[in-house]
Design an enzyme around this catalytic site. Structure first.
Site, PDB file in Angstrom:
ATOM      1  N   LYS A   1      30.892   1.593  -1.003  1.00  0.00           N
ATOM      2  CA  LYS A   1      29.633   1.179  -0.760  1.00  0.00           C
ATOM      3  C   LYS A   1      29.290   2.242  -0.814  1.00  0.00           C
ATOM      4  CE  LYS A   1      30.956  -3.361   1.189  1.00  0.00           C
ATOM      5  NZ  LYS A   1      31.693  -3.871   2.580  1.00  0.00           N
TER       6      LYS A   1
ATOM      7  N   VAL B   1      39.551  -2.006   1.670  1.00  0.00           N
ATOM      8  CA  VAL B   1      41.053  -3.534   2.424  1.00  0.00           C
ATOM      9  C   VAL B   1      41.744  -2.725   0.988  1.00  0.00           C
ATOM     10  CG1 VAL B   1      39.355  -5.480   3.193  1.00  0.00           C
ATOM     11  CG2 VAL B   1      39.610  -5.371   0.399  1.00  0.00           C
TER      12      VAL B   1
ATOM     13  N   SER C   1      35.986  -1.266   0.113  1.00  0.00           N
ATOM     14  CA  SER C   1      34.800  -1.416   0.335  1.00  0.00           C
ATOM     15  C   SER C   1      34.363   0.718   0.472  1.00  0.00           C
ATOM     16  CB  SER C   1      34.528  -1.970   1.658  1.00  0.00           C
ATOM     17  OG  SER C   1      34.456  -3.226   1.597  1.00  0.00           O
TER      18      SER C   1
ATOM     19  N   TYR D   1      28.237  -5.356  -8.373  1.00  0.00           N
ATOM     20  CA  TYR D   1      29.780  -5.037  -6.858  1.00  0.00           C
ATOM     21  C   TYR D   1      30.877  -5.321  -6.876  1.00  0.00           C
ATOM     22  CZ  TYR D   1      30.502  -6.149  -1.910  1.00  0.00           C
ATOM     23  OH  TYR D   1      30.703  -5.935  -0.681  1.00  0.00           O
TER      24      TYR D   1
ATOM     25  N   TYR E   1      33.290  -1.285  10.172  1.00  0.00           N
ATOM     26  CA  TYR E   1      32.404  -3.113  10.478  1.00  0.00           C
ATOM     27  C   TYR E   1      32.577  -3.360  11.926  1.00  0.00           C
ATOM     28  CZ  TYR E   1      34.313  -3.575   5.472  1.00  0.00           C
ATOM     29  OH  TYR E   1      34.520  -2.883   4.316  1.00  0.00           O
TER      30      TYR E   1
END
Lengths: 308, 308, 308, 308
Positions: A66, A261, A63, A191, A243
């Site tokens: 991103k 992660v 992530s 992605y 998050y």
């Protein structure tokens, strides 16, 4: 901070590796040696790099990708156009949950750092094919991480694609609600690939240093992204980078951060440092457990908390 | 920034008064002259104050009171004890919604700046009676705002109490789930009173300056709250200070802020300025519309964005 | 069905008493002997009553009171007026959850048999004071249960009132959203009292027999409620009578039912039987565990399933 | 009921065609003449059929197909096995919303008549390929509707498949949460095809008559499905057959029903009638507006309400 102090902080926090748990939704992440902790600090004023521990181990960016995906989407479309497609609010729910969007009948994903928003972001990267989109993003990531050797971890990619049904569900939700202009499988291919790039803490620290340096690469003083873009991304990292643990991270660590992660953690100390950390075991929200503890110690030691 | 520049910024943003809408859930707020805009800057390095426009108009502090209430609760119980009762996450929903708590079966309110968390916070203020709790909070607010004349707007208080059934619903939700140790009506009495205090932009700027100054009152260099407490509160203001507009505020303005439906807006520029703004008409999330625009201009002019 | 068959069915299902768990939110319910199972069948064609087991034990009516409260509200206001205040949809959530209302911004409670809808229902009962409303409802319940000795269990009532904070939260939610015309505490007083009436399975079977008999009391052939009202209530019992277990109850038992946390269970077999059952231990949704199993056996034995 | 009475009821309700609105998510449904109303009654005692109005017009079966799909899944797996995969509770939300599942972390779809549950149901139909599953279902539908000419509307199917992204999102949600054993696109192919079959009110009435007749085809007195299966399906139609309007339908009409966005409406009067209705314009919940009104009139005229 000198090498010795940083080594002590790494040593002190290494014990927390055993308190977390590797991501286990794919074997390629589950099998990684959990007893690893590495860190790189990039000082944008001196252009000095300090690395301790497992700082040259390659791990899946997951992530953290991103962030560069958002930066490239902004470069491609302009900030205001990107913000017509994605908001900048925390969702209050887990990284893979569209609950808030559904409940509020939101017309856009709430932020670019939960999965549904990140899929939207990736769809905004320009290219005539998904392969071109991916190649453009890879080139951008190589540049912002100042490392031409960054490449795809094919095993991770195959696993991400194979097990990515919740992400497919999110992408089709966007598509079915007319929020995705490209075809779902093509967007997801980019992605899943962007999540599967192998990086090191040095790569992450370099990327962070560009954000810390208002969008200029500190190593050659050339602008890669706009100052406006760098500022916005640091803000969104603060409110939504970890998050549903973002508020707690902000309250306890106090610098813009983004986790993956794969065990990676990026920290940005504006006008001072770019930080990259790696430790695979995660806490219950999916963030590197020892990584956050080490980052807090470094931030405290160097007085980097932006709220202080 | 000199007086003249600030006057120009106020003049420029006055036009936005007519784009928002006064809070109208109680007559006392609905009837206020909407065409008002005032600002006070307190420079903590020079101890100079700059005020322009309607800076001496008294208005209801409303939700800005959630900040001093949290600060006093921390002084009374210690930060770690307060954090056992209230988290620091954005909810993703409106100020008066307990949806996220209910859906996630949360054991504590998600943050101290949505109503349900603020009611919890107020319940943590020490005192043998609700009257004593209120008096202690009032004393604290007078001190942090450096104004002994701050007092209750009785009309607002009566209205808040009379129309406060959604807040009663939230408080009984806490009570019914064993999250509130005191009796509901007593806590709400303090809560409604704290929201009904009359303040000026000068008051708000002084309070903000204590937060900007790491907990020391800049005017007499005496510590009022701990540095740790000041840092935490600035962080939570950033992630949750403007309800479900917090992320957007953070992305576009870039300093810790807290708004109130009375039209007040507090901004904190760490180590530099405390800012107080007043303009009654609100945007759709319940934040002062012209106030936010003026604050953004001031932040940009003075380069205060903490993410830059 | 003769006495002997029913005795065998009670004996067979008695074992399930130990599989459930008494309601324990108040001591008065927790302390009740769990090893009880009783049933009464009222045959509306023959006016014969068949009782087995603990059929004369008095227990708290609890949520079964939502049925006579709805019936009286309809008598007082007319069916169409009641339906302007309360819908007839299942919520999909637990008996005490307002989630569905909040998410859908519903203008009325979804049905009269979840707590928030039952509070609304009780508020529609006419009377110049809460005491008068309660007395009118008590009189109605005595009549529909054909038992003038029904009275308040004061211990239950005091406990219900003292621990009723979630219900207060729901009532204030209604009030704050302009759905409740009376004052909250007055309505709740009636609500808590109606839940605290002591009844027997004989009482419940009589009430059920009026519903089974299209609104006429079978014992004297006099109309108590309109046929339209009886039909509607049986329908809502079917779709929402057992909270979030209503669909399963309907699928497995197949007659209109209504349960209470006191261990009571009412079943209506249109044009045939009224049934009352009592067994305190509850399943995870809050319904009498042995009670449902016994009811299913009786329905199967007598071929009462309305879908068959 | 004779032909003349039914003609009058159709004539009376024809006016409501203009009050609803055709489904318009695909052109093939939007372009259908809205001014149509047809009905067929099948009397299972006399085996007489009564048809009035547009009873031989072919229309897309859409969600009414969820009933025979469920029946075949039960035949293939046994009722208890199907109920291990799908519950029988109303969701409280719209037909295409997975909100309730997500909020409650449900391990199975709440019922077989919302889309996510219907997709699950279809996946349980046995066959070595999606084509075989579809052919088996088509054969079953031809048999239960007693019409060998039922066939696919290719235009509808292509449109359903092309615009079915929300259904894809739901299917991938099931898959990602390990609730779907087959591959998503294969299951969806069957699902989109089953929705795209052309039927008439006569077909629907025949299918309903099998349910009304406890699983025996009344025209040849042969059993097609088990009595247990027929009873369960009638129950679930009652609690969840018309989406978030099921409770209202049950309260106002009072027989098991199932609607489709093609304008079809099936009604089952146990042991008496099977009913099929067609009128394209829908109400806000997606159910045939004139169809429901006509069905209510017929139910009232024939005293079919199962709660009465």
């Amino acid at each position: 901070m000198n090498q010795k102090v940083l080594e002590e902080l790494v040593k002190k926090n290494k014990q927390y590796c055993c308190k977390g748990k590797n991501a286990d939704y794919i074997p390629a992440l589950a099998k990684i040696n959990p007893n690893q902790l590495g860190i790189t600090l990039y000082n944008i004023k001196t252009n000095e790099t300090l690395s301790v521990g497992d700082s040259s181990v390659r791990f899946a960016i997951e992530s953290i990708s991103k962030v560069p995906a958002l930066l490239l989407a902004i470069e491609d479309n302009g900030l205001s156009n990107v913000l017509k497609h994605i908001n900048t609010e925390a969702t209050g729910f887990a990284f893979n949950s569209p609950l808030n969007m559904e409940i509020n009948h939101a017309k856009h994903p709430l932020n670019p750092f939960v999965n549904i928003g990140a899929i939207e972001t990736t769809s905004l990267i320009k290219g005539n094919s998904s392969d071109e989109c991916y190649r453009r993003l890879l080139t951008f990531i190589k540049e912002i991480c100042h490392d031409n050797t960054i490449s795809l971890n094919e095993e991770i990619y195959q696993s991400e694609s194979k097990t990515g049904d919740i992400n497919r569900s999110l992408a089709y939700y966007l598509k079915g609600n007319n929020m995705l202009s490209k075809d779902v499988e093509g967007v997801l291919e980019v992605y899943f690939k962007q999540c599967s790039l192998n990086v090191t803490t040095q790569n992450i620290a370099m990327m962070a240093s560009v954000l810390a340096n208002k969008g200029m690469k500190p190593w050659d003083n050339k602008r890669l992204i706009s100052e406006e873009s760098a500022t916005l991304v640091k803000s969104v990292m603060t409110t939504a980078g970890l998050y549903d643990e973002s508020g707690e991270f902000s309250a306890h660590v106090g610098i813009p951060g983004k986790s993956g992660v794969g065990g990676g953690l990026m920290g940005v100390a504006p006008n001072q440092f770019g930080l990259g950390i790696f430790s695979p075991p995660l806490d219950s929200s999916g963030n590197s457990l020892a990584g956050i503890k080490l980052l807090k110690d470094v931030v405290d030691e160097l007085h980097l908390n932006i709220f202080d």
